[in-house]
Enzyme design. Structure first.
Site, PDB file in Angstrom:
ATOM      1  N   HIS A 201      29.848  44.359  32.661  1.00 49.56           N
ATOM      2  CA  HIS A 201      28.423  44.410  32.960  1.00 49.56           C
ATOM      3  C   HIS A 201      27.663  44.637  31.653  1.00 49.56           C
ATOM      4  CE1 HIS A 201      25.057  44.996  35.607  1.00 49.56           C
ATOM      5  NE2 HIS A 201      24.940  46.303  35.427  1.00 49.56           N
TER       6      HIS A 201
ATOM      7  N   GLU B 189      30.363  36.638  41.732  1.00 49.74           N
ATOM      8  CA  GLU B 189      30.306  38.076  41.436  1.00 49.74           C
ATOM      9  C   GLU B 189      29.758  38.885  42.599  1.00 49.74           C
ATOM     10  OE1 GLU B 189      27.602  40.926  38.500  1.00 49.74           O
ATOM     11  OE2 GLU B 189      27.915  38.814  37.987  1.00 49.74           O
TER      12      GLU B 189
ATOM     13  N   ASP C  68      19.598  47.359  31.376  1.00 48.93           N
ATOM     14  CA  ASP C  68      19.530  48.766  31.753  1.00 48.93           C
ATOM     15  C   ASP C  68      20.694  49.569  31.180  1.00 48.93           C
ATOM     16  OD1 ASP C  68      21.675  48.201  33.516  1.00 48.93           O
ATOM     17  OD2 ASP C  68      20.302  47.821  35.168  1.00 48.93           O
TER      18      ASP C  68
ATOM     19  N   HIS D  66      21.549  34.785  31.364  1.00 50.31           N
ATOM     20  CA  HIS D  66      20.984  34.714  32.710  1.00 50.31           C
ATOM     21  C   HIS D  66      19.915  33.633  32.770  1.00 50.31           C
ATOM     22  CE1 HIS D  66      22.041  39.023  34.226  1.00 50.31           C
ATOM     23  NE2 HIS D  66      23.021  38.494  33.528  1.00 50.31           N
TER      24      HIS D  66
ATOM     25  N   ASN E 236      20.736  53.616  35.650  1.00 42.56           N
ATOM     26  CA  ASN E 236      19.492  52.970  36.043  1.00 42.56           C
ATOM     27  C   ASN E 236      18.973  53.493  37.394  1.00 42.56           C
ATOM     28  OD1 ASN E 236      17.352  51.204  36.118  1.00 42.56           O
ATOM     29  ND2 ASN E 236      18.560  49.422  36.700  1.00 42.56           N
TER      30      ASN E 236
ATOM     31  N   HIS F 217      25.203  39.899  44.534  1.00 42.68           N
ATOM     32  CA  HIS F 217      24.584  41.229  44.638  1.00 42.68           C
ATOM     33  C   HIS F 217      24.952  41.937  45.943  1.00 42.68           C
ATOM     34  CE1 HIS F 217      21.775  39.505  41.506  1.00 42.68           C
ATOM     35  NE2 HIS F 217      22.174  40.629  40.946  1.00 42.68           N
TER      36      HIS F 217
ATOM     37  N   ASP G 208      25.874  35.526  40.929  1.00 38.58           N
ATOM     38  CA  ASP G 208      25.940  36.902  41.415  1.00 38.58           C
ATOM     39  C   ASP G 208      25.344  36.970  42.817  1.00 38.58           C
ATOM     40  OD1 ASP G 208      25.953  39.629  41.801  1.00 38.58           O
ATOM     41  OD2 ASP G 208      24.909  40.116  39.936  1.00 38.58           O
TER      42      ASP G 208
ATOM     43  N   GLU H 192      28.818  40.016  29.695  1.00 42.20           N
ATOM     44  CA  GLU H 192      27.438  39.741  30.101  1.00 42.20           C
ATOM     45  C   GLU H 192      26.482  40.130  28.980  1.00 42.20           C
ATOM     46  OE1 GLU H 192      24.413  40.686  33.834  1.00 42.20           O
ATOM     47  OE2 GLU H 192      26.131  42.011  33.490  1.00 42.20           O
TER      48      GLU H 192
END
Length: 403
Positions: A313, A237, A317, A122, A37, A213, A211, A340
């Site tokens: 994951h 996460e 993407d 999500h 991605n 990030h 998450d 996920e």
């Protein structure tokens, strides 16, 4: 049997995907996902200039040998571009071998360890209330686990939260990287309130995930993990960047909230220290970015020795090719945790027909020989590539967040 030719297919039915197709002299073919991605065309160049010429004439059934040939032959080992290219080859070769055997991929890996694969969806919202509505929508659809992300008061744009209510979250949101404003203090004060509201409305049985990030320092992440302990998260996460693996040791000293990391990993060596010290509970490396099935199963085997489970994951993407292979891997791997799942668009599903299916919060693996995903090349041509980039973050004083 020999590899007669191979080529890349770049298509963008809603977002960019890179697919490698390998064809044998007997007509059997396999496909692999090479999507990176925001750097898709770098992998295309690596495949077309360096990898594909080295494949022609080789026996496609020698998967292990070809993996090491590509990995060691590059000299400059690892890195996301190299490992995504190797992963695409590996995935396509496993697809070919399973087709030749007349078996679904999971059978070649060792057969089923489970009948279904739990996934998490999500749920995002600009504020807590709208986020709760999205959680409710996922529960109604049968999800047993939901990743929960909500906007933070005083921060205009949050990575992980959809720009418009009811729309799926899209991380690659511009031609060149956009710059978001970030406030650690506002975020840390807000997140516990979000999960207090989630538990109040949905009770204790729903698995909830979050998450970060990579946006905190280890001690900030420790504070967050401790603050959300009363709400029994399934995992926290990517709470810190993992280049400094020892940072997770500091977090572990202060909280019992389960920790997950690894979506940006591309080799076993990125995770080795984390796993052996039991500083994480879930490893999230993907088949596409971490060298394919051949390499990721070594990561999973090491993880299993230390009570670490998989939690791959699975965003939009990565193409359905990666997801299809992952569902087979998930069905087989003994130390599975969760998968996920961000649903692809109808356009993407049409370009990549597949036989895995979503049912009551789980994926059910298909029985088609191979990994069960194909590509409609004529339809793919209708969706040309368009560059898209991931955002970066600046603190409120203008400093680029760089940990």
């Amino acid at each position: 049997m020999k590899i007669e030719h191979a080529y890349t297919i770049v298509t963008s039915p809603g977002r960019n995907f890179v697919t490698l197709k390998i064809v044998t002299d007997e007509g059997t073919y396999g496909i692999g996902d090479a999507t990176l991605n925001g750097r898709e065309m770098a992998v295309v160049a690596y495949l077309e200039e360096h990898v594909i010429p080295a494949l022609i004439g080789r026996d496609p059934q020698r998967i292990e040998d070809i993996w090491h040939y590509l990995y060691r032959g590059a000299y400059w080992r690892r890195g996301p571009v190299t490992m995504s290219a190797i992963a695409a080859v590996d995935m396509a070769l496993w697809d070919i071998k399973a087709k030749l055997a007349g078996m679904p991929l999971y059978q070649l890996l060792g057969g089923k360890s489970r009948d279904r694969v739990m996934v998490y969806g999500h749920a995002t919202g600009r504020d807590i209330e709208s986020c709760l509505e999205e959680v409710a929508r996922h529960v109604e659809q049968g999800y047993k686990a939901v990743r929960v992300q909500a906007g933070v008061p005083g921060i205009a744009s949050i990575y992980g939260v959809a720009k418009k209510e009811g729309e799926p979250y899209e991380p690659a949101d511009a031609d060149l990287p956009t710059e978001h404003v970030w406030s650690t203090s506002k975020y840390l004060n807000h997140v516990p309130k979000l999960f207090a509201a989630v538990r109040e409305r949905f009770g204790d049985d729903l698995h909830v995930l979050h998450d970060v990030h990579h946006r905190l320092t280890p001690i900030e992440a420790a504070r967050l993990g401790k603050a959300v302990e009363p709400y029994n998260l399934f995992w926290l996460e990517d709470c810190v960047p993992a280049e400094n693996q020892e940072g997770f040791g500091l977090i572990r000293q202060h909280t019992t909230t389960p920790l997950a990391v690894g979506e940006v990993f591309n080799s076993l060596f990125d995770a080795k220290t984390l796993i052996e010290n039991q500083w994480i509970d879930y490893i999230r490396a993907t088949l596409t970015h971490a060298g394919g099935i051949t390499h990721v199963r070594r990561i999973a085997d090491l993880a299993g020795l230390y009570h670490v489970r998989t939690g791959f994951h699975g965003p939009t993407d990565l193409s359905p090719v990666c997801m299809g292979a992952a569902v087979h891997f998930d069905t087989w791997v003994p130390n599975f945790g969760i998968q996920e799942y961000m649903p692809h668009t109808d356009e993407t599903n049409a370009v990549f027909p597949h036989d895995y299916r979503f049912e009551a919060g789980h994926f059910i693996v298909g029985e088609t020989p191979g990994h069960g995903v194909d590509i409609d090349e004529m339809l793919a041509k209708q969706y040309p590539y368009k560059r898209a980039s991931l955002p970066v973050n600046r603190l409120e004083d203008g400093t680029l967040w760089h940990w």
